[in-house]
Design an enzyme around this catalytic site. Structure first.
Site, PDB file in Angstrom:
ATOM      1  N   PHE A 100       0.852  -1.180   0.000  1.00 36.27           N
ATOM      2  CA  PHE A 100       0.000   0.000   0.000  1.00 36.27           C
ATOM      3  C   PHE A 100       0.893   1.237   0.000  1.00 36.27           C
ATOM      4  O   PHE A 100       1.859   1.302   0.743  1.00 36.27           O
ATOM      5  CB  PHE A 100      -0.925  -0.011   1.229  1.00 36.27           C
ATOM      6  CG  PHE A 100      -2.151   0.834   1.061  1.00 36.27           C
ATOM      7  CD1 PHE A 100      -3.281   0.330   0.461  1.00 36.27           C
ATOM      8  CD2 PHE A 100      -2.154   2.147   1.486  1.00 36.27           C
ATOM      9  CE1 PHE A 100      -4.417   1.108   0.293  1.00 36.27           C
ATOM     10  CE2 PHE A 100      -3.270   2.936   1.325  1.00 36.27           C
ATOM     11  CZ  PHE A 100      -4.403   2.427   0.730  1.00 36.27           C
ATOM     12  N   LEU A 153      -1.187  -3.444   8.135  1.00 35.06           N
ATOM     13  CA  LEU A 153      -1.804  -4.343   9.110  1.00 35.06           C
ATOM     14  C   LEU A 153      -1.374  -5.795   8.930  1.00 35.06           C
ATOM     15  O   LEU A 153      -1.435  -6.579   9.870  1.00 35.06           O
ATOM     16  CB  LEU A 153      -3.333  -4.242   9.052  1.00 35.06           C
ATOM     17  CG  LEU A 153      -3.911  -2.950   9.626  1.00 35.06           C
ATOM     18  CD1 LEU A 153      -5.418  -2.904   9.408  1.00 35.06           C
ATOM     19  CD2 LEU A 153      -3.584  -2.815  11.110  1.00 35.06           C
ATOM     20  N   GLU A 154      -0.907  -6.151   7.745  1.00 35.84           N
ATOM     21  CA  GLU A 154      -0.448  -7.514   7.492  1.00 35.84           C
ATOM     22  C   GLU A 154       1.026  -7.717   7.854  1.00 35.84           C
ATOM     23  O   GLU A 154       1.500  -8.849   7.952  1.00 35.84           O
ATOM     24  CB  GLU A 154      -0.673  -7.891   6.025  1.00 35.84           C
ATOM     25  CG  GLU A 154      -2.132  -8.022   5.639  1.00 35.84           C
ATOM     26  CD  GLU A 154      -2.875  -6.692   5.538  1.00 35.84           C
ATOM     27  OE1 GLU A 154      -4.044  -6.642   5.980  1.00 35.84           O
ATOM     28  OE2 GLU A 154      -2.300  -5.699   5.043  1.00 35.84           O
ATOM     29  N   CYS A 206       3.928   2.486   4.640  1.00 33.64           N
ATOM     30  CA  CYS A 206       3.610   3.910   4.591  1.00 33.64           C
ATOM     31  C   CYS A 206       2.114   4.096   4.806  1.00 33.64           C
ATOM     32  O   CYS A 206       1.300   3.623   4.017  1.00 33.64           O
ATOM     33  CB  CYS A 206       4.034   4.504   3.252  1.00 33.64           C
ATOM     34  SG  CYS A 206       3.667   6.264   3.136  1.00 33.64           S
ATOM     35  N   ILE A 207       1.793   4.806   5.883  1.00 36.81           N
ATOM     36  CA  ILE A 207       0.400   5.111   6.215  1.00 36.81           C
ATOM     37  C   ILE A 207       0.256   6.624   6.151  1.00 36.81           C
ATOM     38  O   ILE A 207       0.937   7.348   6.874  1.00 36.81           O
ATOM     39  CB  ILE A 207       0.038   4.602   7.629  1.00 36.81           C
ATOM     40  CG1 ILE A 207       0.392   3.127   7.773  1.00 36.81           C
ATOM     41  CG2 ILE A 207      -1.440   4.851   7.919  1.00 36.81           C
ATOM     42  CD1 ILE A 207       0.427   2.646   9.221  1.00 36.81           C
ATOM     43  N   THR A 209     -10.536  10.021   7.613  1.00 40.11           N
ATOM     44  CA  THR A 209     -11.255   9.259   8.624  1.00 40.11           C
ATOM     45  C   THR A 209     -10.310   8.776   9.719  1.00 40.11           C
ATOM     46  O   THR A 209      -9.088   8.906   9.632  1.00 40.11           O
ATOM     47  CB  THR A 209     -11.945   8.029   7.998  1.00 40.11           C
ATOM     48  OG1 THR A 209     -10.942   7.098   7.580  1.00 40.11           O
ATOM     49  CG2 THR A 209     -12.814   8.432   6.811  1.00 40.11           C
ATOM     50  N   HIS A 258      -9.493   5.865  10.306  1.00 40.91           N
ATOM     51  CA  HIS A 258      -8.786   4.659   9.867  1.00 40.91           C
ATOM     52  C   HIS A 258      -7.268   4.806  10.000  1.00 40.91           C
ATOM     53  O   HIS A 258      -6.574   3.859  10.360  1.00 40.91           O
ATOM     54  CB  HIS A 258      -9.172   4.326   8.422  1.00 40.91           C
ATOM     55  CG  HIS A 258      -8.637   3.035   7.927  1.00 40.91           C
ATOM     56  ND1 HIS A 258      -9.048   1.814   8.422  1.00 40.91           N
ATOM     57  CD2 HIS A 258      -7.715   2.769   6.983  1.00 40.91           C
ATOM     58  CE1 HIS A 258      -8.394   0.852   7.802  1.00 40.91           C
ATOM     59  NE2 HIS A 258      -7.575   1.401   6.924  1.00 40.91           N
ATOM     60  N   ASN A 262      11.479  -0.767  12.768  1.00 38.65           N
ATOM     61  CA  ASN A 262      10.149  -0.386  12.291  1.00 38.65           C
ATOM     62  C   ASN A 262      10.243   0.888  11.461  1.00 38.65           C
ATOM     63  O   ASN A 262      10.395   1.980  11.998  1.00 38.65           O
ATOM     64  CB  ASN A 262       9.201  -0.188  13.472  1.00 38.65           C
ATOM     65  CG  ASN A 262       7.784   0.070  13.018  1.00 38.65           C
ATOM     66  OD1 ASN A 262       7.521   0.278  11.841  1.00 38.65           O
ATOM     67  ND2 ASN A 262       6.853   0.062  13.950  1.00 38.65           N
TER      68      ASN A 262
END
Length: 154
Positions: free
Chosen positions: A26, A61-62, A84-85, A90, A92, A117
């Site tokens: 992602f 999340l995986e 990368c988030i 929202t 989320h 991390n």
């Protein structure tokens, strides 16, 4: 933080280490850059390419469950989490950032294996782009340095 004072450590020699990288797809343009910088830095630290396992997963999340699977194999001296988030509109973002971070930490502590991390959590794409190279390099250095320290202390 970009340009943060990170202190100085002896140059690490990773030539005897086996390392696994779990990369979230992602925001793939960012995570591919993280991975490229990480792999380049591992090579500069002496980690042999055939001693690096690099796998990809769907998203942040995986990452922890695959890190756990790799830790259970007891084949690696250190693991690296890349992702990368980017904050959206929202809640989320907070859920993914908090749960992925907690999962990475839990695996590290449960299996007594260092995990660098480098799952970026940014407000926008520009912040992610600004951090992708430095954080990929940092992840490699942290993994090698921490694996060596744990070996010395054991």
């Amino acid at each position: 933080m970009i340009g943060a004072e990170k202190g100085h450590a002896a140059i690490a020699d990773g030539s005897d280490l086996r390392i696994a990288i779990v990369q979230a797809r992602f925001n793939e343009s960012i995570t591919n850059s993280l991975a490229a910088a990480c792999l380049q830095e591992l090579a500069a630290l002496g980690v042999q390419a055939d001693q690096v396992l690099h796998v990809t997963v769907a998203g942040a999340l995986e990452v922890p469950v695959v890190l756990q699977t790799l830790a259970e194999r007891e084949e690696f001296d250190a693991l690296i989490a890349l992702g990368c988030i980017i904050r959206g509109e929202t809640y989320h973002f907070e859920l993914v950032a908090n749960e992925s971070g907690a999962g990475v930490s839990r695996v590290s502590l449960d299996y007594n294996i260092p995990i660098a991390n480098a799952i970026l959590t940014t407000e926008n794409l520009e912040q992610a782009i600004a951090r992708q190279t430095e954080k990929g390099q940092d992840a490699a250095r942290v993994a090698v340095e921490t694996a060596q320290l744990i070996a010395q202390l054991s």
